[in-house]
Scaffold this motif. Structure first.
Motif, PDB file in Angstrom:
ATOM      1  N   LEU A  55      10.531 -32.004  13.595  1.00 26.37           N
ATOM      2  CA  LEU A  55      11.572 -32.129  12.719  1.00 26.37           C
ATOM      3  C   LEU A  55      10.784 -32.617  11.104  1.00 26.37           C
ATOM      4  O   LEU A  55      10.794 -32.170  10.248  1.00 26.37           O
ATOM      5  CB  LEU A  55      12.712 -32.803  13.078  1.00 26.37           C
ATOM      6  N   LYS A  94      -6.054 -12.069   0.106  1.00 28.54           N
ATOM      7  CA  LYS A  94      -4.480 -12.521   0.102  1.00 28.54           C
ATOM      8  C   LYS A  94      -4.454 -13.217  -1.298  1.00 28.54           C
ATOM      9  O   LYS A  94      -3.321 -12.984  -1.901  1.00 28.54           O
ATOM     10  CB  LYS A  94      -4.252 -13.173   1.149  1.00 28.54           C
ATOM     11  N   MET A  97      -4.680 -11.246  -4.203  1.00 25.87           N
ATOM     12  CA  MET A  97      -3.074 -10.573  -4.367  1.00 25.87           C
ATOM     13  C   MET A  97      -2.041 -11.532  -4.620  1.00 25.87           C
ATOM     14  O   MET A  97      -0.980 -10.811  -4.593  1.00 25.87           O
ATOM     15  CB  MET A  97      -2.808  -9.839  -3.265  1.00 25.87           C
ATOM     16  N   LEU A  99      -0.788 -13.285  -2.554  1.00 26.95           N
ATOM     17  CA  LEU A  99       0.288 -13.198  -1.082  1.00 26.95           C
ATOM     18  C   LEU A  99       0.078 -14.691  -0.693  1.00 26.95           C
ATOM     19  O   LEU A  99       1.067 -14.801   0.143  1.00 26.95           O
ATOM     20  CB  LEU A  99      -0.286 -12.146  -0.363  1.00 26.95           C
ATOM     21  N   GLU A 100      -0.730 -15.370  -1.019  1.00 28.37           N
ATOM     22  CA  GLU A 100      -0.866 -16.724  -0.719  1.00 28.37           C
ATOM     23  C   GLU A 100      -0.899 -17.490  -1.899  1.00 28.37           C
ATOM     24  O   GLU A 100      -1.692 -17.013  -2.707  1.00 28.37           O
ATOM     25  CB  GLU A 100      -2.059 -16.908   0.248  1.00 28.37           C
ATOM     26  N   LYS A 123       4.900  -9.750 -11.341  1.00 30.16           N
ATOM     27  CA  LYS A 123       5.280  -8.402 -10.964  1.00 30.16           C
ATOM     28  C   LYS A 123       4.108  -7.582 -11.984  1.00 30.16           C
ATOM     29  O   LYS A 123       3.764  -6.513 -11.434  1.00 30.16           O
ATOM     30  CB  LYS A 123       6.686  -8.133 -11.362  1.00 30.16           C
ATOM     31  N   PHE A 133      -4.919  -1.948   3.070  1.00 31.37           N
ATOM     32  CA  PHE A 133      -4.953  -2.744   4.197  1.00 31.37           C
ATOM     33  C   PHE A 133      -6.022  -2.197   5.238  1.00 31.37           C
ATOM     34  O   PHE A 133      -6.367  -0.997   5.165  1.00 31.37           O
ATOM     35  CB  PHE A 133      -3.571  -2.893   4.683  1.00 31.37           C
ATOM     36  N   THR A 138      -0.282  -0.633  11.215  1.00 31.62           N
ATOM     37  CA  THR A 138       0.771  -1.429  10.964  1.00 31.62           C
ATOM     38  C   THR A 138       1.115  -1.373   9.510  1.00 31.62           C
ATOM     39  O   THR A 138       2.210  -1.926   9.199  1.00 31.62           O
ATOM     40  CB  THR A 138       0.619  -2.731  11.410  1.00 31.62           C
ATOM     41  N   SER A 139       0.332  -0.778   8.551  1.00 26.86           N
ATOM     42  CA  SER A 139       0.514  -0.950   7.343  1.00 26.86           C
ATOM     43  C   SER A 139       1.553  -0.290   6.643  1.00 26.86           C
ATOM     44  O   SER A 139       1.945  -0.273   5.514  1.00 26.86           O
ATOM     45  CB  SER A 139      -0.891  -0.882   6.379  1.00 26.86           C
ATOM     46  N   ASN A 141       5.282   1.427   7.105  1.00 28.67           N
ATOM     47  CA  ASN A 141       6.613   1.281   7.629  1.00 28.67           C
ATOM     48  C   ASN A 141       6.925   2.673   8.713  1.00 28.67           C
ATOM     49  O   ASN A 141       7.102   3.490   7.916  1.00 28.67           O
ATOM     50  CB  ASN A 141       7.764   0.900   6.638  1.00 28.67           C
TER      51      ASN A 141
END
Lengths: 375, 312
Positions: A55, A94, A97, A99-100, A123, A133, A138-139, A141
């Motif tokens: 917690l 990442k 990009m 992304l992180e 954006k 990727f 997996t990249s 959908n």
């Protein structure tokens, strides 16, 4: 490049490799005009906190995935980044990009620090920096048609293509990457790995970006398909003046596609330079060890080849060694290596000398050793 | 910065123009593809026909029978056996212990049962789906909070919880029973959803969408939801039958729907004591209940398969 007998004694003046002195002179004298860097990375740091408790989380340390990486990317060039698994290559991707979120450091895109951006400004930048990727399985959908996948960038950035125009644009993109434009209603699982990667590239191209970050774009593909995809990427680079950051662990592919190469080890850049500087004139012991591990197809050449076998494992990025990151596995390590962090700069021994070995290398005891051509 | 133009923008490549002319490139969405798939599926049509029949029965029971389901006449009718050849007549399925037409009661009972089943399933899917999606996607303290809440509700048995809650209502209708069941029934969907969302949110295609600048809404509803809806549909349609029978159980315990409300649950529970003397009084509404549940499960299966392009 002809194989010549290698002088084992390492020279610090003129590299004793295949090139004649005149060729080296020509390379060194040619004006290096790369123009303005499109992407400038300065002291990029990403630490992932290690926490304890359910917690009330208490930070007990950090995985230093990327720990002070700097480089420039110029317009129209390909910068290869190599290194073994876990050295922080993908985290760099990442971070580029956004992304992180970077722990510290800056990434300047055309002079603007993108690590501090958010909302609309971010954006807008994302339109110009796109990504391809690693795993084409997996990249994409699985529930979206190819048309939806490639058309999604237009949904998110409606200003790029007017609504009525999108279908045509998607089909053009399919054509550009060498897929049949009639495949627009197919689903990803109906394609092979190479075709899927082409779809991923088409999605990356949709917004006309200037920079494409390729995170191991071919490592999941068959060797024959790798060549197709690499050739496609080179073709697209010429066509659209793209700049690539090409992350991979396959040294020969990186050499093939890159103008410049950076070698990463444990979250830091060990050495960076043009492909000839890195592959033919490596000065960092890690680069030399890495290059000596490249498989050689010619059995005769393999016989007398020198292999540098490193002992031990890569230290944990949560608790990296002091000073030089590579010192625990380096055969040259001395006390200085544990005390002082080597800077990524032209080593003193090569400073001011006209040699391809005079490129940025983060080693206190940098010396040239041609491992690729050694025989 | 001057807008770059892709060289191929000026001329439409031949392959593109032929593709556009042939119409092969007319874009379709997953929904359209799923509908095309469903139209050719016998599973969809058979379950669909059954469900339409039951829903019409629920909405307009008088189309099927003119007999009042509450009219009781014990003379000659007490537990009278079915007359299988008297289609759509009062004694088609015989009479119950009160001398009421089993056929009329079954037709009129469809409404309450279907309202409870469908409403609870919808409510549970929406509540559980939302809770699971938020917990799974946002993680951190949102997940901690919602997951503990789910655990607390999981600790209360559905029947006991609904029993306690419905006690507070003196006048109970299909809607209040639905509320009671939905309040204590959403946790399973929430768990299934949370797990599926956690798996999917780490997928590369979600990262790719974020890299394109997609917002949370687009990522959740365009990328994650279509990939997690399969297991949720299966759980929800199977649970639907369970809710109808729980409603029956509540009625049996005297806390659900009650006479004079007509429902399959009320009839099934009332018929239990006479199972050996007059099995038809129980078997007829029970068969209708089973058929409804079966139809929903088959429909759920067909929809799930249609939404997965890999199964086409």
């Amino acid at each position: 490049m002809a194989e010549t007998a290698k002088n084992e004694e390492v020279s610090d003046v003129v590299p004793s490799t295949a090139e004649t002195t005149a060729e080296v002179e020509a390379v060194l004298d040619a004006p290096v005009d790369r123009g303005e860097p499109i992407l400038q990375v300065r002291n990029l740091v990403k630490h992932f906190p290690l926490t304890q408790g359910i917690l009330f989380k208490k930070q007990i340390g950090a995985v230093k995935a990327v720990d002070g990486v700097s480089f420039d990317l110029y317009k129209g060039e390909t910068l290869g980044i190599v290194g073994e698994s876990g050295c922080g290559k993908s985290t760099v991707a990442k971070l580029l990009m956004t992304l992180e979120t970077a722990t510290s450091g800056e990434v300047f895109y055309k002079g603007q620090d993108i690590t501090k951006l958010s909302g609309r400004a971010l954006k807008a930048v994302r339109r110009n920096i796109q990504m391809v990727f690693q795993d084409p399985y997996t990249s994409l959908n699985p529930r979206m048609t190819v048309g939806d996948i490639i058309g999604e960038p237009f949904d998110i950035h409606p200003e790029v293509a007017p609504k009525g125009d999108r279908r045509k644009r998607v089909q053009e993109l399919l054509d550009v990457v060498g897929l049949n434009p009639e495949y627009i209603n197919r689903y990803p699982h109906q394609f092979s790995g190479g075709q899927r990667q082409r779809i991923g590239i088409a999605r990356g191209l949709a917004l006309n970006p200037e920079v494409i970050i390729c995170d191991e774009p071919v490592s999941a593909l068959d060797v024959s398909v790798q060549a197709q995809v690499i050739n496609l990427m080179e073709k697209l680079q010429n066509e659209f003046e793209l700049s690539y950051v090409f992350i991979a662990h396959d040294l020969s592919i990186v050499r093939h596609i890159s103008d410049r190469v950076g070698v990463m080890y444990l979250g830091k850049m060990a050495e960076i330079g043009t492909d000839s500087e890195i592959y033919d004139h490596p000065t960092h012991p890690y680069t030399q060890a890495l290059l000596s591990a490249v498989p050689v197809p010619d059995p005769a050449a393999r016989e007398g080849r020198e292999r540098i076998i490193l002992t031990g494992d890569v230290p944990s990025p949560a608790n990296p060694p002091s000073g030089c990151r590579f010192r625990t596995r380096c055969w040259k390590a001395q006390d200085k290596c544990a005390e002082e962090v080597p800077l990524l700069a032209v080593p003193e021994v090569f400073a001011g000398k006209k040699t391809l070995a005079a490129h940025d290398s983060a080693c206190h005891f940098a010396e040239e050793r041609d491992v690729v051509h050694a025989a | 910065m001057p807008e770059k133009t892709l060289p191929h923008e000026t001329t439409v490549p031949e392959a593109v123009s032929t593709a556009m002319k042939s119409g092969a490139g007319k874009p379709r969405s997953l929904g359209q593809d799923a509908w095309r798939e469903l139209r050719g599926s016998w599973l969809f049509w058979s379950s669909g026909v059954l469900l339409v029949l039951f829903i019409v029965m629920a909405a307009f029971p008088t189309l099927f029978t003119g007999v009042d389901p509450r009219q009781a006449d014990l003379r000659g009718h007490y537990l009278a056996p079915p007359n299988w050849s008297h289609f759509f007549e009062a004694d088609w399925f015989g009479y119950n212990g009160q001398g009421q037409s089993v056929y009329a009661r079954t037709v009129h009972g469809a409404r309450a049962s279907i309202i409870v089943g469908v409403c609870v399933t919808l409510a549970v899917t929406v509540i559980g789906g939302l809770v699971g999606m938020l917990a799974g996607y946002f993680g951190g303290w949102v997940d901690a909070l919602l997951s503990r809440l789910t655990d607390i509700f999981f600790g209360i048995p559905l029947l006991l919880g609904a029993l306690t809650l419905l006690q507070a209502f003196t006048h109970r209708t299909a809607w209040t029973v639905s509320l009671g069941l939905a309040t204590f029934g959403w946790m399973q969907i929430a768990r299934v959803m949370r797990g599926a969302v956690i798996t999917q949110k780490q997928a590369d295609f979600v990262t790719a969408a974020r890299a394109l600048g997609a917002g949370t809404g687009r990522i959740l509803f365009r990328h994650i939801l279509p990939n997690v809806i399969g297991p949720v549909i299966v759980v929800a349609t199977i649970a639907l039958g369970g809710y109808i029978s729980t409603e029956a159980t509540l009625s049996y315990l005297g806390i659900g729907l009650q006479d004079p409300v007509v429902s399959w649950g009320v009839d099934i529970s009332a018929a239990q004591s006479q199972l050996r003397d007059a099995p038809h009084v129980l078997l007829v509404p029970a068969s209708f209940l089973s058929l409804t549940v079966l139809a929903f499960i088959l429909l759920g299966d067909a929809v799930r398969d249609a939404l997965d392009p890999k199964l086409r």
